[in-house]
Write a protein that holds these residues in place. Sequence first.
Motif, PDB file in Angstrom:
ATOM      1  N   GLY A  61     -30.825 -72.267-115.907  1.00 20.95           N
ATOM      2  CA  GLY A  61     -30.077 -72.980-114.879  1.00 20.95           C
ATOM      3  C   GLY A  61     -28.602 -73.067-115.199  1.00 20.95           C
ATOM      4  N   LEU A  62     -28.270 -73.337-116.479  1.00 21.36           N
ATOM      5  CA  LEU A  62     -26.865 -73.405-116.876  1.00 21.36           C
ATOM      6  C   LEU A  62     -26.172 -72.055-116.737  1.00 21.36           C
ATOM      7  CD1 LEU A  62     -27.148 -75.673-120.058  1.00 21.36           C
ATOM      8  CD2 LEU A  62     -26.198 -76.291-117.835  1.00 21.36           C
ATOM      9  N   TYR A 195     -46.124 -83.112-107.046  1.00 19.25           N
ATOM     10  CA  TYR A 195     -46.476 -84.524-107.190  1.00 19.25           C
ATOM     11  C   TYR A 195     -45.261 -85.361-107.571  1.00 19.25           C
ATOM     12  CZ  TYR A 195     -48.432 -88.760-109.243  1.00 19.25           C
ATOM     13  OH  TYR A 195     -48.703 -90.073-109.559  1.00 19.25           O
ATOM     14  N   LEU A 196     -44.459 -84.842-108.500  1.00 19.83           N
ATOM     15  CA  LEU A 196     -43.288 -85.591-108.946  1.00 19.83           C
ATOM     16  C   LEU A 196     -42.242 -85.726-107.846  1.00 19.83           C
ATOM     17  CD1 LEU A 196     -42.872 -84.093-112.540  1.00 19.83           C
ATOM     18  CD2 LEU A 196     -43.775 -86.346-111.934  1.00 19.83           C
ATOM     19  N   ALA A 205     -33.271 -82.762-110.338  1.00 26.77           N
ATOM     20  CA  ALA A 205     -32.862 -82.908-111.732  1.00 26.77           C
ATOM     21  C   ALA A 205     -33.866 -83.745-112.514  1.00 26.77           C
ATOM     22  CB  ALA A 205     -31.473 -83.539-111.805  1.00 26.77           C
ATOM     23  N   MET A 206     -34.341 -84.812-111.901  1.00 25.63           N
ATOM     24  CA  MET A 206     -35.302 -85.686-112.573  1.00 25.63           C
ATOM     25  C   MET A 206     -36.651 -84.996-112.732  1.00 25.63           C
ATOM     26  SD  MET A 206     -35.011 -88.543-113.987  1.00 25.63           S
ATOM     27  CE  MET A 206     -36.043 -89.749-114.820  1.00 25.63           C
ATOM     28  N   VAL A 207     -37.051 -84.205-111.741  1.00 27.12           N
ATOM     29  CA  VAL A 207     -38.305 -83.449-111.847  1.00 27.12           C
ATOM     30  C   VAL A 207     -38.241 -82.511-113.045  1.00 27.12           C
ATOM     31  CG1 VAL A 207     -39.712 -81.659-110.770  1.00 27.12           C
ATOM     32  CG2 VAL A 207     -38.947 -83.617-109.422  1.00 27.12           C
ATOM     33  N   VAL A 210     -38.525 -84.525-116.335  1.00 31.38           N
ATOM     34  CA  VAL A 210     -39.886 -85.017-116.598  1.00 31.38           C
ATOM     35  C   VAL A 210     -40.812 -83.864-116.975  1.00 31.38           C
ATOM     36  CG1 VAL A 210     -41.886 -86.161-115.579  1.00 31.38           C
ATOM     37  CG2 VAL A 210     -39.593 -87.010-115.096  1.00 31.38           C
ATOM     38  N   LEU A 211     -40.656 -82.712-116.303  1.00 32.48           N
ATOM     39  CA  LEU A 211     -41.504 -81.564-116.606  1.00 32.48           C
ATOM     40  C   LEU A 211     -41.285 -81.040-118.022  1.00 32.48           C
ATOM     41  CD1 LEU A 211     -41.411 -79.482-113.297  1.00 32.48           C
ATOM     42  CD2 LEU A 211     -43.336 -80.758-114.226  1.00 32.48           C
ATOM     43  N   SER A 212     -40.103 -81.250-118.584  1.00 31.77           N
ATOM     44  CA  SER A 212     -39.827 -80.778-119.940  1.00 31.77           C
ATOM     45  C   SER A 212     -40.585 -81.576-120.992  1.00 31.77           C
ATOM     46  CB  SER A 212     -38.324 -80.848-120.227  1.00 31.77           C
ATOM     47  OG  SER A 212     -37.875 -82.197-120.249  1.00 31.77           O
TER      48      SER A 212
END
Length: 376
Positions: A61-62, A195-196, A205-207, A210-212
Amino acid sequence: APTLWLLIAARAVQGLGAALMMALTLAFVAETVTKDRIGSAMGLLGAMSAIGTTLGPSLGGLLIAGFGWRAIFLVNVPLGVLTFALAWRALPTRSKTAQADRGTFDVMGTALLALTLAAYALAMTLGRGNFGLLNVGLLVAAGIGVFLFAAAQASVKNPLIQLASFRDYQLSASLAMSLVVATVMMATLVVAPFYLSRGLGLDAAMVGLVLSTGPLVSALSALVAGRLTDRFGAHKMMVAGLLSLTTGTFLLSLAMVTLGIAGYVVPITVTCIGYALFQTSNNAAVMAGISAGQRGVVSGLLNLSRNLGLITGASLMGAIFAVASAEKHQSIGLLSSEAARGMQVTFQTATVLALIALVLALLSARAAGRTESRGS
């Protein structure tokens, strides 16, 4: 269109190289590490794989944001050169005597296996969620391919895979467990983002953050899993890992939206601890129990079973989620309650699959105990 086909060809070559590296790495570890340390070595491999899984999406992504999509491919050039240099310098070379004893390469078997796997992969991925006649035809073609491949292996002098090796119950059980567990774990990658985002209402960004959690837990757990495998034995740790995996998937099947992020993070932590423990101990059990001449083939079979599980999981678990969520409000997107329902049914199925793997592990541990008692 030319750019798309170029990307597809490049991804195919990249995937082939990655598959070869994964298979050969297990074989090299089994050849260079003593049996009392093989669990720690497999744990270290698992940790490195999980770290790569964790860094890949964020680093990609970066790079895309800063330099464009071409950067995610260009960055692999220096990394590939560095890896090649390290492999050239550090890996042992095969003696001329060993090269002369390898026999001829099974071209026919390789071609049949490749076509069979391609038919199965296409059957599970084509159709954009609709399983039609084309998918059925490809599955039939894959089944015919399995039959032809088995017939070809039985008739050649130097087969790609020794079919007699599947008579070993512990090896067959390990391959089956690897496939089932990979199918279960794929649900966390395919279903969890929906789901998230829809069930819990998290932004992109939050998904991603959390997935990490899952890969990070796997990376940390794999190192400990290796030590535990060396100390207590691979089969005991395999059972313990699948118990943890089953518990985690059951907790995920509850999908309690009211608990928020914690309702996902805690179960996925339990699940990934179990996965790391299972993966490490299963690889150690298989690679420690085979002869030197079969290490390359068996390590390839382990990776094949895992990849088949990932393909099956992406299609099967995704389809179960889509049906269970019963999205009817397409104009406003998937509702929170529908996402939670899809999550529950998907991981109820995953729990059943994990229980099947646990039963296989218990039977395999029992068979291993009988073998050890006879040997003593």
